[in-house]
Write a protein that holds these residues in place. Structure first.
Motif, short mmCIF file in Angstrom:
data_model
loop_
_atom_site.label_atom_id
_atom_site.label_comp_id
_atom_site.label_asym_id
_atom_site.label_seq_id
_atom_site.Cartn_x
_atom_site.Cartn_y
_atom_site.Cartn_z
N GLN A 162 0.83 -1.20 0.00
CA GLN A 162 0.00 0.00 0.00
C GLN A 162 0.86 1.25 0.00
OE1 GLN A 162 -2.45 0.93 3.46
NE2 GLN A 162 -4.20 0.85 2.12
N ASN A 164 0.76 5.81 -0.69
CA ASN A 164 -0.08 6.99 -0.84
C ASN A 164 0.12 7.59 -2.22
OD1 ASN A 164 2.38 8.25 -0.72
ND2 ASN A 164 1.96 9.42 1.14
N ILE A 170 2.98 2.92 3.01
CA ILE A 170 2.10 3.09 4.17
C ILE A 170 2.39 1.98 5.18
CG2 ILE A 170 -0.29 3.27 4.94
CD1 ILE A 170 0.70 5.48 3.04
N ARG A 186 -2.15 5.19 7.30
CA ARG A 186 -3.44 5.55 6.70
C ARG A 186 -4.51 5.00 7.62
NH1 ARG A 186 -7.21 2.86 3.48
NH2 ARG A 186 -8.39 4.19 2.04
N ASP A 214 -6.65 1.30 11.73
CA ASP A 214 -6.56 0.71 10.40
C ASP A 214 -6.81 -0.79 10.51
OD1 ASP A 214 -4.23 -0.47 11.32
OD2 ASP A 214 -2.89 0.68 10.02
N VAL A 240 -10.84 9.36 6.91
CA VAL A 240 -9.56 8.65 6.82
C VAL A 240 -8.47 9.64 6.45
CG1 VAL A 240 -8.30 6.78 5.68
CG2 VAL A 240 -10.74 6.53 6.17
N TYR A 241 -7.31 9.50 7.11
CA TYR A 241 -6.21 10.45 6.91
C TYR A 241 -4.88 9.72 6.77
CZ TYR A 241 -9.64 13.77 8.77
OH TYR A 241 -10.77 14.51 8.98
N TYR A 242 -3.95 10.37 6.06
CA TYR A 242 -2.54 10.01 6.11
C TYR A 242 -1.94 10.82 7.25
CZ TYR A 242 -3.11 7.99 1.44
OH TYR A 242 -3.52 7.24 0.38
N CYS A 275 -7.47 11.37 3.21
CA CYS A 275 -7.38 10.36 2.15
C CYS A 275 -8.75 10.22 1.51
CB CYS A 275 -6.91 9.02 2.73
SG CYS A 275 -6.93 7.67 1.55
#
Length: 601
Positions: A162, A164, A170, A186, A214, A240-242, A275
């Motif tokens: 995975q 970004n 990630i 993430r 996650d 959802v965020y990075y 995200c």
């Protein structure tokens, strides 16, 4: 059956030099043997963690199981010498050693003996040259050749790593540690708390907490002061965020119910980027049915799901810090046929307006005890209305077809009695004995009789403004049109005051703080609360003298000792059930009988 361990994989993991090598290795599914399993001590609220040693027959490595894999150990599916296939893993560098983090696996055989003579990997020069590994042979109904097993272990279809939008790798939450700084996760925000003030030796400030989740697990994050201004509005529940550039520290377990030994310190330089691509990680629940709450210890945190059958009005209470707190009580039911009272506080209580009997999932609510088992949200709890998960759909179908017409049993505490409300002079206990016996620290309230003298009365919060309507007694708020009761939807020219008493009393053994309400206050002061508060408004000095006048008098008390949690602090509260002035004629009669008894002879 015959199985072959993945030759040389431990050495390759140990000698990883860069992210590219690690990424290539994490796309394989090695077959290893578990040489030992050791539980790492958890806190009272966190899940167990298991540290294991894995071997490829030539060398061995230290490894840690992700918490979602605990079931394999706890169900004895993975034991000492078990052969496993690692489906997903990552690596951390801890104290100059590689630590393998196992995120996914499945057992393929329970071996009885150790394969080969594996050695530790101290450094690259000491690593032995990989040799051909002999298969472990066992008998069984199926047969898998050595060549086929070796091929499957080394040429399995690689998993998609995975990344970004910038192409950065990630990391799963379970792989975070204080020893690795260059990471990005993430994650979904499952809970965001209010901004709260704090005060300590270093000064005053503000902070808020947030929970990230996650597919691998959860982690708690906290921001202070300037970081609050930078990040609070950027983070929204459900999105959802990075997340990157935050410090990973050991978790302060007493402030969190998240099952992770680490936590994040969010700073001004912490990067938060929403995200918008891909599916969001779903919240993971471990539901307890309402019928089973009786078997859950008090103050335990658990996940529950239910139909909100009744929604109470929001009310306001005065906390011990003299701040107004909003409260709302819900009645929830499920297929076990039980109903339970669940309390919302603060923002959740204010914003909960659903009256169409929704399905709600709660994560991390506290099991409490008040006239039977009940539930309460705390600062780290979260709730999801009408979640799109199979269990919620099944509960909706049951309630709409049958549950809405049946009766439910309220959760009780198994025959718990409210106790005596009369004073028994023959059962008087010394205050010090009550404390040393830890009365009231269990799940049930305990009652005792005492004779004590008033030593001090808190007069800064002696009464509250209440509704004048009979049998209401709810707190009212002063507005432009008078004093308004939200429950009765009525305004009054003036309130009706009611006592909330907190006083220190003492006997020959020691001192204790007792709490009482309106009836107790009227006995102590001899006048209604309205009269005393009116005196306070026009004559502060006269009010203080009236309070001081009550000090030094002795009373007979019937009290209830009960452990309670307020603002996440546990304490034993001594509540006044009944208070009686001394009857000297009766006391003299009791003494006469005592002197005539066999005890005095």
């Amino acid at each position: 059956m015959s199985f072959q361990l993945t030759s040389g994989i431990c050495e390759r993991i140990h000698n990883i030099k860069n992210d590219e090598e690690q990424e290539a290795l994490t796309q394989t599914t090695p077959t290893l043997q578990v040489l030992s399993i050791k539980k790492v001590g958890p806190s009272t609220t966190a899940a167990d963690r298991y540290r294991v040693i894995v071997s490829d027959g030539e060398h061995f490595l230290q490894a840690m199981l992700a918490t979602q894999l605990n079931k394999f150990v706890e169900d004895d599916e993975v034991v000492k010498n078990s052969i496993i296939v690692i489906d997903k893993f990552t690596c951390n560098f801890v104290q100059d050693k590689r630590l393998l983090i196992i995120l996914g696996m499945h057992p393929i055989h329970k071996a009885t003996e150790k394969v080969g003579s594996p050695k530790a990997l101290n450094n690259a020069s000491e690593a032995a040259t990989p040799t051909v590994q002999k298969p472990v042979s066992t008998t069984g109904t199926a047969s898998t050749s050595t060549a086929t097993q070796s091929h499957n272990a080394s040429t399995s279809a690689p998993r998609q790593q995975q990344r970004n939008a910038k192409g950065q790798t990630i990391f799963p939450i379970e792989s975070l540690s204080p020893y690795h700084n260059n990471w990005i996760i993430r994650a979904r925000v499952t809970q965001k708390g209010d901004i709260r003030p704090y005060s300590n030796q270093k000064g005053e400030g503000k902070f808020f907490g947030v929970t990230f989740m996650d597919e691998s697990g959860e982690i708690r994050g906290t921001a202070f002061n300037q970081a609050v201004d930078e990040l609070y509005e950027k983070l929204q529940e459900g999105k959802v965020y990075y997340v990157s550039k935050a410090k990973v520290n050991l978790a302060k377990r007493k402030f969190s119910n998240v099952q992770n030994e680490y936590e994040l310190s969010l700073e001004r330089i912490t990067e938060i980027e929403e995200c918008r691509d891909g599916t969001a990680p779903s919240v993971r629940y471990n539901f307890v049915s309402l019928g089973d709450l009786q078997n859950i210890p008090k103050d335990t945190l658990c996940d529950v799901m239910g139909v909100v059958k009744e929604v109470g009005d929001s009310t306001e209470l005065l906390s011990k810090f003299n701040k107004t707190v909003t409260k709302r009580e819900l009645t929830i039911v499920d297929r076990t046929g039980f109903s339970v009272r669940l309390t919302l506080w603060g923002k959740q209580a204010e914003q909960f307006t659903q009256t169409d009997q929704p399905i709600v999932a709660w994560k991390g609510v506290k099991v409490t005890e008040f006239q039977g088992r009940s539930l309460s949200m705390i600062s780290s709890s979260s709730m999801e209305v009408n979640p799109d998960i199979p269990t919620a759909h099944a509960l909706r179908g049951w309630y709409d077809s049958a549950g809405n017409s049946q009766s439910f049993h309220a959760q009780s505490s198994g025959g718990f009695s409210q106790g005596p409300v009369t004073f028994d002079s023959s059962q008087i206990q010394l205050l010090n004995d009550v404390k040393e016996s830890e009365m009231g620290t269990g799940d049930r309230a305990e009652f005792f009789s005492a004779r004590a003298t008033i030593m001090h009365i808190k007069n800064d919060n002696l009464a509250y403004a209440a509704c004048q309507k009979e049998n209401c007694n709810k707190k009212v708020i002063e507005q432009h049109d008078g004093w308004r009761c939200e429950k009765c939807d009525i305004s009054f020219p003036k309130p009706s005051y009611r006592y909330i008493l907190s006083m220190a009393v003492a006997d020959c053994s020691g001192q204790a703080w007792l709490q009482g309400f309106n009836d107790a206050g009227q006995v102590v002061f001899g006048v209604p609360a309205d009269e005393l508060m009116e005196l306070k408004d026009r004559d502060e000095e006269g009010f203080n003298k009236a309070v001081a006048k009550a000090i030094g008098y002795t009373f007979n008390f019937t009290c209830k000792a009960k452990q309670e949690t307020f603002n996440e602090r546990v304490r034993v509260r001594y509540g006044i059930q009944k208070i009686l002035p001394l009857d000297y004629k009766e006391e003299a009669h009791n003494l006469k009988e005592l002197l005539s008894s066999a005890w005095a002879q």
